[in-house]
Design a protein around this motif. Structure first.
Motif, short mmCIF file in Angstrom:
data_model
loop_
_atom_site.label_atom_id
_atom_site.label_comp_id
_atom_site.label_asym_id
_atom_site.label_seq_id
_atom_site.Cartn_x
_atom_site.Cartn_y
_atom_site.Cartn_z
N ARG A 1 15.50 78.32 52.51
CA ARG A 1 16.51 77.26 52.94
C ARG A 1 17.59 77.36 51.88
N GLU A 2 17.30 77.87 50.61
CA GLU A 2 18.41 78.24 49.75
C GLU A 2 19.23 79.30 50.22
N ARG A 3 18.50 80.34 50.57
CA ARG A 3 19.49 81.50 51.27
C ARG A 3 20.22 80.74 52.31
N THR A 4 19.78 79.87 53.25
CA THR A 4 20.45 79.39 54.51
C THR A 4 21.72 78.79 53.87
N ALA A 5 21.41 77.92 52.85
CA ALA A 5 22.51 77.16 52.13
C ALA A 5 23.66 77.95 51.81
N GLU A 6 23.19 79.23 51.09
CA GLU A 6 24.32 80.05 50.48
C GLU A 6 25.10 80.72 51.79
N ASP A 7 24.20 80.88 53.00
CA ASP A 7 25.01 81.49 54.10
C ASP A 7 26.18 80.53 54.41
N ILE A 8 25.84 79.25 54.65
CA ILE A 8 26.59 78.23 55.24
C ILE A 8 27.64 77.87 54.16
N ALA A 9 27.57 77.98 52.96
CA ALA A 9 28.53 78.05 51.96
C ALA A 9 29.69 78.89 52.14
N HIS A 10 29.18 80.35 52.45
CA HIS A 10 30.11 81.44 52.78
C HIS A 10 30.84 81.19 54.02
N ILE A 11 30.20 80.55 54.93
CA ILE A 11 31.02 80.41 56.10
C ILE A 11 32.09 79.31 55.80
N VAL A 12 31.57 78.40 55.24
CA VAL A 12 32.75 77.31 54.77
C VAL A 12 33.90 77.86 53.93
N ASP A 13 33.47 78.77 52.87
CA ASP A 13 34.47 79.48 52.16
C ASP A 13 35.47 80.45 52.89
N PHE A 14 34.82 80.95 53.85
CA PHE A 14 35.90 81.88 54.74
C PHE A 14 36.61 81.24 56.00
N LEU A 15 36.36 79.83 56.31
CA LEU A 15 36.98 78.91 57.14
C LEU A 15 38.08 78.50 56.23
N ALA A 16 37.77 78.13 54.99
CA ALA A 16 38.90 77.58 53.95
C ALA A 16 39.97 78.83 53.91
N ALA A 17 39.57 80.24 53.75
CA ALA A 17 40.44 81.13 53.52
C ALA A 17 41.32 81.29 54.55
N SER A 18 40.71 81.17 55.96
CA SER A 18 41.46 81.21 57.14
C SER A 18 42.56 80.04 57.35
#
Length: 364
Positions: free
Chosen positions: A275-292
């Motif tokens: 679950r911690e790793r999944t949360a990290e992956d989701i956070a990366h998705i949000v970060d890259f969406l923000a960059a876009s």
């Protein structure tokens, strides 16, 4: 600086790359440094070792990690050894006195931990006669500006490997230019064609260290052409979507995690570590969406998802597990037109678009 190299039959760089790869993969720092010292003794010039041996080996480290053929620990160990091998070149024979070409500051954008590309550039510039102030990883803009005022550097070379660092890069570029100091940028964050360097108003972009050295030499003594940038140089940011997504990151991650429990049955059986790793992956998705959103380039987010799909596949994780996460994120951002558009377009990313490096890939 010596520019001579031995004939390929005597000391091919390809053989040196192979031997160095074997050494770093085994975690053998002694052999790695001995290989470089022997190559220098045999007449191979230091710049070739830096750019045609160490940099490609580091690139392979990232590729092997992405393909799940080496572990994160092996990747970190290999990167650390390559960094120490660069140190051998820094104090090796034939390094010329510095300063004849001018003074340049080399730094990584604030938040950017991947320092090896910047360090390799710093060593190349030193070999070419520059006095180099190498500031290392994640340099806050305020500290960089204070350094420029103190030293009066002729130029700044700014490095970033991840597109999520582009907002920080923009602020740093603008601040440096306000002092009249031209800014050369490089690294995977700025795109394989430099598109984000142009978007953010950098004075120049270079695809590699040799090109960076040539650009700096050609423009030595030139002040920044963009001492004052317009405050609305990225007018699409007026909708506040980028800012609101960044501020909502923790809430978005929590919402997607909760939604996955309902829509992706396998998530209910995750261990705490999963679950911690999944949360990290989701956070990366949000970060890259923000960059876009910051760049107003939906392709940036699409390329990230293409890369993520490849990583998941290499690790035996079903790529379709991304679908419910993106659906939930889209529902949470339904009142954000640009974010919703970027999420929709990401469903069919361009097949020939370059993918971003791994979060710990230091090759750029």
């Amino acid at each position: 600086m010596s520019t001579s190299t031995l004939p390929a039959a005597h000391h091919p760089l390809s053989r040196l790359r192979t031997d160095l790869w074997d050494a770093v993969l085994e975690g053998d720092e002694y052999t790695a440094t001995a290989l470089v010292r022997d190559a220098l003794d045999d007449g191979v010039d230091a710049e070739s070792v830096l750019l045609d041996v160490i940099a490609p080996v580091q690139g392979r480290v990232g590729e092997e990690w992405a393909a799940d053929r080496i572990t994160v620990a092996q990747e970190h160990a290999a990167t650390a050894i390559n960094d120490r091998v660069v140190g051998v070149l820094s104090h090796g024979p034939g390094v010329p006195p510095t300063g004849a070409a001018g003074r340049v500051t080399v730094a990584c954008v604030d938040g950017e931990w991947h320092a090896l590309p910047a360090r390799i550039l710093a060593e190349v510039l030193t070999l070419r006669g520059w006095r180099v102030d190498y500031l290392g990883a994640q340099v806050p803009a305020a500290h960089l500006i204070a350094h420029l005022h103190r030293t009066g550097a002729d130029a700044v070379a700014l490095s970033a490997s991840l597109a999520t660092r582009l907002p920080a890069a923009h602020a740093t570029i603008t601040a440096c230019q306000a002092t009249g100091t031209p800014v050369l940028v490089g690294g995977a964050a700025f795109g394989t064609d430099g598109r984000y360097a142009r978007l953010l108003g950098a004075d120049a972009w270079a695809p590699d260290a040799r090109a960076a050295a040539r650009l700096l030499a050609a423009n030595s003594g030139t002040r920044s052409r963009r001492v004052l940038q317009p405050i609305d140089d990225l007018p699409h940011l007026a909708d506040q979507e980028y800012t609101l997504v960044v501020r909502s990151k923790a809430r978005l991650v929590k919402a997607v995690l909760a939604g996955l429990d309902e829509r992706f049955p396998g998530a209910r059986a995750y261990t705490e570590a999963q679950r911690e790793r999944t949360a990290e992956d989701i956070a990366h998705i949000v970060d890259f969406l923000a960059a876009s959103l910051y760049t107003d380039d939906a392709g940036l987010f699409a390329r990230f998802l293409t890369w993520t799909t490849g990583i998941l596949t290499a690790r035996g994780v079903p790529a379709h597990s991304l679908v419910p996460a993106l659906d939930i994120l889209g529902e949470e951002l339904r009142d954000f037109p640009r974010a919703a558009l970027h999420l929709r377009l990401a469903a069919a990313p361009p097949g020939d678009a370059p993918c971003p490096p791994a979060p710990w890939d230091t090759h750029a």
